[in-house]
Scaffold this active site. Structure first.
Site, PDB file in Angstrom:
ATOM      1  N   ASP A 351       0.861  -1.186   0.000  1.00  0.00           N
ATOM      2  CA  ASP A 351       0.000   0.000   0.000  1.00  0.00           C
ATOM      3  C   ASP A 351       0.889   1.224   0.000  1.00  0.00           C
ATOM      4  OD1 ASP A 351      -2.492  -0.952  -0.036  1.00  0.00           O
ATOM      5  OD2 ASP A 351      -2.878  -0.862   2.101  1.00  0.00           O
ATOM      6  N   THR A 353      -0.213   4.550   1.187  1.00  0.00           N
ATOM      7  CA  THR A 353      -0.464   5.403   2.354  1.00  0.00           C
ATOM      8  C   THR A 353      -0.040   4.730   3.645  1.00  0.00           C
ATOM      9  OG1 THR A 353      -2.348   6.243   1.138  1.00  0.00           O
ATOM     10  CG2 THR A 353      -2.229   6.822   3.464  1.00  0.00           C
ATOM     11  N   ARG A 489     -19.863  20.961  -1.360  1.00  0.00           N
ATOM     12  CA  ARG A 489     -19.340  20.518  -2.655  1.00  0.00           C
ATOM     13  C   ARG A 489     -19.443  21.591  -3.728  1.00  0.00           C
ATOM     14  NH1 ARG A 489     -22.152  17.250  -5.132  1.00  0.00           N
ATOM     15  NH2 ARG A 489     -20.626  16.480  -6.625  1.00  0.00           N
ATOM     16  N   LYS A 515     -10.424  29.022   3.006  1.00  0.00           N
ATOM     17  CA  LYS A 515      -9.464  28.094   2.377  1.00  0.00           C
ATOM     18  C   LYS A 515     -10.253  27.102   1.537  1.00  0.00           C
ATOM     19  CE  LYS A 515      -8.785  24.144   5.476  1.00  0.00           C
ATOM     20  NZ  LYS A 515      -9.680  24.242   6.607  1.00  0.00           N
ATOM     21  N   ARG A 560      -0.958  18.463  -3.386  1.00  0.00           N
ATOM     22  CA  ARG A 560      -2.365  18.840  -3.214  1.00  0.00           C
ATOM     23  C   ARG A 560      -2.370  20.301  -2.773  1.00  0.00           C
ATOM     24  NH1 ARG A 560      -6.422  16.243   1.208  1.00  0.00           N
ATOM     25  NH2 ARG A 560      -8.264  17.423   0.589  1.00  0.00           N
ATOM     26  N   THR A 625      -2.404   1.576  -4.791  1.00  0.00           N
ATOM     27  CA  THR A 625      -2.979   2.720  -4.074  1.00  0.00           C
ATOM     28  C   THR A 625      -4.357   3.077  -4.612  1.00  0.00           C
ATOM     29  OG1 THR A 625      -2.655   5.068  -3.583  1.00  0.00           O
ATOM     30  CG2 THR A 625      -1.702   4.286  -5.623  1.00  0.00           C
ATOM     31  N   ASP A 703      -4.509  -2.775   5.394  1.00  0.00           N
ATOM     32  CA  ASP A 703      -4.918  -2.426   6.756  1.00  0.00           C
ATOM     33  C   ASP A 703      -6.430  -2.400   6.945  1.00  0.00           C
ATOM     34  OD1 ASP A 703      -5.385  -0.256   5.207  1.00  0.00           O
ATOM     35  OD2 ASP A 703      -4.175   1.163   6.347  1.00  0.00           O
ATOM     36  N   ASN A 706     -11.309  -4.187   3.647  1.00  0.00           N
ATOM     37  CA  ASN A 706     -11.294  -4.468   2.212  1.00  0.00           C
ATOM     38  C   ASN A 706     -10.065  -5.257   1.777  1.00  0.00           C
ATOM     39  OD1 ASN A 706      -9.620  -2.336   2.829  1.00  0.00           O
ATOM     40  ND2 ASN A 706      -9.942  -1.249   0.938  1.00  0.00           N
ATOM     41  N   ASP A 707      -8.993  -5.176   2.538  1.00  0.00           N
ATOM     42  CA  ASP A 707      -7.750  -5.856   2.140  1.00  0.00           C
ATOM     43  C   ASP A 707      -7.723  -7.320   2.575  1.00  0.00           C
ATOM     44  OD1 ASP A 707      -6.633  -3.511   1.076  1.00  0.00           O
ATOM     45  OD2 ASP A 707      -6.069  -2.837   3.070  1.00  0.00           O
ATOM     46  N   ASN A 796      17.791 -39.329  18.617  1.00  0.00           N
ATOM     47  CA  ASN A 796      17.030 -38.480  17.685  1.00  0.00           C
ATOM     48  C   ASN A 796      16.410 -37.265  18.361  1.00  0.00           C
ATOM     49  OD1 ASN A 796      17.661 -40.280  15.733  1.00  0.00           O
ATOM     50  ND2 ASN A 796      15.607 -41.094  15.430  1.00  0.00           N
ATOM     51  N   ASP A 800      20.722 -35.237  19.452  1.00  0.00           N
ATOM     52  CA  ASP A 800      20.796 -34.538  18.153  1.00  0.00           C
ATOM     53  C   ASP A 800      19.998 -33.241  18.167  1.00  0.00           C
ATOM     54  OD1 ASP A 800      22.332 -36.444  17.130  1.00  0.00           O
ATOM     55  OD2 ASP A 800      20.901 -37.252  15.685  1.00  0.00           O
TER      56      ASP A 800
END
Length: 1001
Positions: A351, A353, A489, A515, A560, A625, A703, A706-707, A796, A800
């Site tokens: 991965d 991240t 949005r 921002k 970004r 990723t 992590d 889903n993985d 044995n 040994d």
């Protein structure tokens, strides 16, 4: 309901015949429950304890030992005289070994708890639904929710099923779906259809997935799927369908066991058949049946001699010691056999991240306007050091450190970063690291403010806890945050309304700090800030700003970017309508552009070196990723997976591009590619499958929930220490520090462990060959027994076993990470090695028999019999002319057995020294390179003395104390084995190509 994300809300309601205001009728609920079943994941049926126990006895060698124990037990039952007790020792010891092995096996299987059960923790207990039988919302058990139900979710709720959002009842709806998609930041949802029917889960912005959490907001939705049809249910099915394969070593040992069992069966039958003529010998009282049983006992002894009973215990010990060494390097191994598998890893799928990168967003570049002259505009660009949340780093201009407070633009930029922010830093005293509280992006801005320290706050004498937010606190004391206009949005920005603090004497009025995404914010800017003045924003100035942002957002950096702006004269508070988010855009207009910050999730410092190590070791690193392709390729170039100017056309794919390839090309793509972007969990499983079809041994990191299917499918599943319980239980190894470099260290450890295991497996096998030769020779030549089963078991298991375990501490070869990964098909013992061990084993067997014969024929205290008498001792009776004057009981004396056993043990100790290295002479690798081996040899010899000299052990083992002359003879017979092996090593070094070198070519 399939592809609910691509349907409009009206279509979804019509599909289930339901109204958003009233919900399903009781009759519809009943029908849907019958059709779709309960909303729960079925429990996994585990194996019963009895099934697990039976499984441990499926191994051929174990079955042969079990048979030997049963036969020995039956024979012991009919034993007469004083031998009765010692006869029971052997079956008892064999059974003890088998029980101990079975307990270890069952414990290991039980310990690997079921990852499928761990999925249950993501199932919510309750859900809130609207149904026609009641006016208001009602809480019902989540398992009773059916497709078509109208469900309400609010902040803090766990989503009870896969839901198509109908309406959002708050400014924004944020969902933390990291467990399912691996996205580190919460996702903003909407209600419009997503037209692409094949959209990946990350792009289904109008869906809520079962098991994820509502981070902010409130919404109403319609249940699209429940139970096993949900995304988390599909993951469960994938995991249930994945069978655990055996590790390469387990496969090798199984093959070896099968071959050994065939050889044992042949030799046992051969010994019995060779001696059919002796069944009627006088020593058996003339009874054919007694003779047959006697040779049957010898055949059983052979089986016991040929099986290395100590091997499972030694392998487990070596792997357990390996896991302890790995734990010190932050790699926690959950499944012992996988320690060795790590050694043949040929591909690491990692991965991005948090594994290749720090998962700590940090601002690495920023700019403000330097001056504007007509259409000409120049910028002040700065870079920032430090790649974690620690408030440590410098602001550089032209690679020289500067004081941020000297630039008015930077003071305002820092003010916006500190106030337009709901996150903070926290120093975790237990871990000794700075951590984020809130969103990653905002924490990056908080850290930037601390690094800039625009008001020259005295921070040197502060404790780390106080240091975390020292500079931000100063700014927050100057301006008071009145309220926040949340992100939405449509405008892609958020803002805060601030007023000067009472204590502040600065002549400033109320301000709005904004921002957001650069394009949206810059479009609403009418001015730019130059120093403390504002200048109108012209077309060329705007172009200049956008061109730098574009440059930062592409190429090697792919940062970004966030634009920061101020509204100097905002409307009065009372004039603003705060419950209508559609009006926020008009309040965030007439802005003054202040600057831009560029951030990224920076690569870990040590990753580049580790990737180079992988390249030297012949291991391919594939980065997987959820990011977009441009960012992924940029990170690959930055960390060395791709070269700076390397062409990556057929070496990097998005999940969609990969799906569009024909199957044969998909397989081929997995052979070449080193980067997969925008992927879904199902892609990970597919990639592992294709790699396995090329016989690659794959390590896969993950992590999230889903993985889990891919982690379970890969030979080595590696979960993150910070990951979900499901990922950890589906994996073989957990990285305590989430660091890629730890995987490389674990691979190196795995290679060293395999090399050492090869040495001690070969050491134990050559010992067993010697024992088989000894028993075969005595039976074939008609000599008295030189070794009995109880003595063989002792050798044995104990004498040994100790040196074999110590061989696990051999230091690793210096060039261990300069060789390609070994092939999982590489045999444990090649042709030349087989010859070597037959030669050494032949010597061991002959020496053991020779030692016993020496006592009979030449020892001062021996009977001094002839060779003919010795090989025909079965015919010995008082009146037999060949045995005149000889006491026939002398052939059952303990002395020759003691000589044989002492020679066997001493030769094995010499053999342990020979096993320090496969081909290096003892002159080059002296015994003291492994001090543990010397200690174990001393301990083994002490234990041998114990059974010779401490009562009642000599009686149990049928031995007698040796004198000095006899010990000197033991050494004379034993020591030549070192010379013999040195000659064989010399031949291997000088006249035979090293198989490792051959493979490297």
């Amino acid at each position: 309901m399939e592809a609910a994300h691509s349907k409009s809300t009206e279509e979804c309601l019509a599909y289930f015949g339901v109204s958003e205001t009233t919900g399903l009728t009781p009759d519809q609920v009943k029908r849907h429950l019958e059709k779709y079943g309960h909303n729960e994941l079925p429990a996994e049926e585990g194996k019963s304890l009895w099934e697990l126990v039976i499984e441990q006895f499926e191994d051929l060698l174990v079955r042969i030992l079990l048979l030997a124990a049963c036969i020995s037990f039956v024979l012991a039952w009919f034993e007469e005289g004083e031998e009765t007790i010692t006869a029971f020792v052997e079956p008892f010891v064999i059974l003890l070994i088998l029980i101990a092995n079975a307990i270890v096996g069952v414990w290991q299987e039980r310990n690997a708890e079921n990852a499928i059960e761990a999925l249950k923790e993501y199932e919510p207990e309750m859900g809130k639904v609207y149904r026609a039988d009641r006016k208001s919302v009602q809480r019902i058990k989540a398992r009773d929710i059916v497709p078509g139900d109208i469900v309400e979710v609010a902040v803090g709720d766990k989503v009870p099923a896969d839901i198509r959002i109908l309406s959002i009842k708050s400014t924004t709806l944020r969902v933390d779906q990291s467990i399912l998609t691996g996205e580190s930041v919460s996702v903003i949802k909407h209600t419009e259809p997503v037209p692409d029917p094949r959209a990946v889960n990350q792009d289904k912005k109008n869906m809520l997935f079962s098991g994820t959490n509502i981070a902010a907001g409130k919404a109403l939705g319609i249940v699209a799927t429940t139970g096993v049809s949900t995304e988390i249910g599909k993951i469960r099915d994938q995991m249930a369908a994945t069978e655990q394969d055996k590790t390469p070593l387990q496969q090798k040992l199984d093959e070896f066991g099968e071959q050994l069992s065939k050889v044992i069966s042949l030799i046992c039958v051969a010994v019995w058949l060779i001696n059919i003529g002796h069944f009627n010998d006088p020593v058996h009282g003339g009874s054919w049946i007694r003779g047959a049983i006697y040779y049957f006992k010898i055949a059983v002894a052979l089986a016991v001699a040929a099986i290395p009973e100590g091997l499972p215990a030694v392998i487990t010990t070596c792997l357990a010691l390996g896991t302890r060494r790995m734990a010190k390097k932050n790699a926690i191994v959950r499944s012992l056999p996988s320690v060795e598998t790590l050694g043949c890893t040929s591909v690491i799928c990692s991965d991005k991240t948090g594994t290749l990168t720090t998962n700590q967003m940090s601002v690495c570049k920023m700019f403000i306007i330097d001056k504007v002259d007509g259409d000409f505009c120049s910028l002040n660009e700065f870079s920032i050091t430090g790649s974690t949340y620690a408030p440590e780093g410098e602001v550089l201009k032209n690679d020289k450190p500067i004081r941020s407070g000297q630039f008015d633009g930077l003071v305002e930029l820092a003010t916006i970063c500190a106030l337009c922010n709901d996150s903070s830093l926290d120093f975790n005293e237990t871990k000794g690291v700075y951590e984020k509280v809130g969103e990653a992006t905002e924490t990056a801005l908080t850290t930037l403010v601390e690094k800039m320290n625009v008001f020259n706050t005295e921070v040197r004498n502060l404790s780390k806890v106080e240091r975390a937010n020292a500079c931000n606190s100063v700014i927050r004391q100057l301006m008071k945050k009145e309220f926040t206009l949340e992100f939405s949005r449509d405008r892609k920005s958020m803002s805060v309304y601030c007023s000067p603090a009472k204590s502040s004497r600065a002549a400033v009025g109320n301000k709005m700090f904004v921002k957001g995404a650069p394009e949206g914010v810059i479009d609403r800017c009418n001015y730019v800030r130059v120093g403390t003045t504002r200048v109108p924003m012209t077309g060329p100035v705007k172009e200049k700003i956008l061109s730098v942002i574009k440059e930062w957002g592409t190429g090697r950096d792919t940062l970004r970017c966030l634009a920061l702006a101020t509204r100097d004269t905002p409307p009065k508070r009372e004039e603003m309508v705060l419950d209508d988010s559609s009006r926020f855009m008009e309040y965030e207009t007439d802005l003054t552009f202040v600057g831009v910050v560029g951030m990224l999730d920076p690569p870990r410092k040590e990753v580049m070196g580790s990737i180079q190590l992988c390249r030297d070791a012949g291991i391919r690193v594939i980065m997987i990723t959820g990011d977009n392709k441009g960012t992924a390729i940029a990170i690959c170039r930055r960390i060395g997976i791709f070269g700076e100017n390397e062409e990556v056309a057929d070496r990097a794919y998005t999940g969609r591009e990969f799906d569009d390839l024909p199957l044969a090309e998909q397989r081929e793509a997995c052979r070449r590619a080193c980067c997969f972007a925008r992927v879904e969990p199902s892609h990970k499983s597919k990639i592992v499958e294709y790699l396995q079809s090329y016989d690659e041994i794959t390590a896969m990191t993950g992590d999230g929930v889903n993985d889990a299917p891919a982690l379970k499918k890969a030979e080595i599943g590696i979960a993150m220490g910070s990951g979900t319980a499901v990922a950890k239980t589906a994996s073989e190894m957990v990285l305590a520090d989430d660091n890629f470099s730890t995987i490389v260290a674990a691979v190196e450890e795995g290679r060293a462990i395999y090399n050492n295991m090869k040495q001690f497996i070969r050491y134990l096998i050559s010992s067993n060959v010697g024992e088989v030769v000894c028993i075969f020779l005595t039976a074939a030549l008609g000599l008295p027994e030189a070794l009995i089963p109880v003595q063989l078991l002792w050798v044995n298991l104990v004498t040994d076993g100790l040196p074999a375990t110590a061989l696990g501490f051999n230091p690793p070869d210096l060039d261990i990470m300069d060789r390609p990964p070994r092939s999982p098909k590489e045999p444990l013992i090649s042709g030349w090695l087989f010859f070597r061990y037959m030669a050494i084993g032949g010597y061991v067997g002959a020496a053991t028999v020779g030692a016993a014969a020496w006592w009979f024929m030449y020892a001062e205290d021996g009977p001094g019999v002839t060779y003919h008498q010795l090989t025909h001792f079965m015919q010995c009776t008082e009146d037999h002319p060949h045995f005149e004057g000889l006491d026939c009981e002398i052939f059952e004396a303990p002395e020759p057995m003691t000589m044989a056993l002492s020679v066997l043990v001493t030769i094995e100790m010499c053999n342990a020294l020979n096993s320090l290295s496969e081909n290096q002479s003892l002159m080059r690798m002296p015994p003291w390179v492994n001090i543990w081996l010397l200690g174990s040899i001393c301990l083994s010899m002490s234990l041998h003395f114990l059974i010779l000299y401490v009562d009642p052990l000599p009686m149990i083992f049928k031995l007698k104390a040796l004198d000095l002359t006899q010990w000197l003879m033991v050494l004379k017979i034993s020591l030549p084995v070192i010379g013999l092996d040195e000659i064989l090593k010399f031949i291997a070094r000088n006249y035979l190509e090293d198989p490792e070198d051959e493979r490297r070519k």
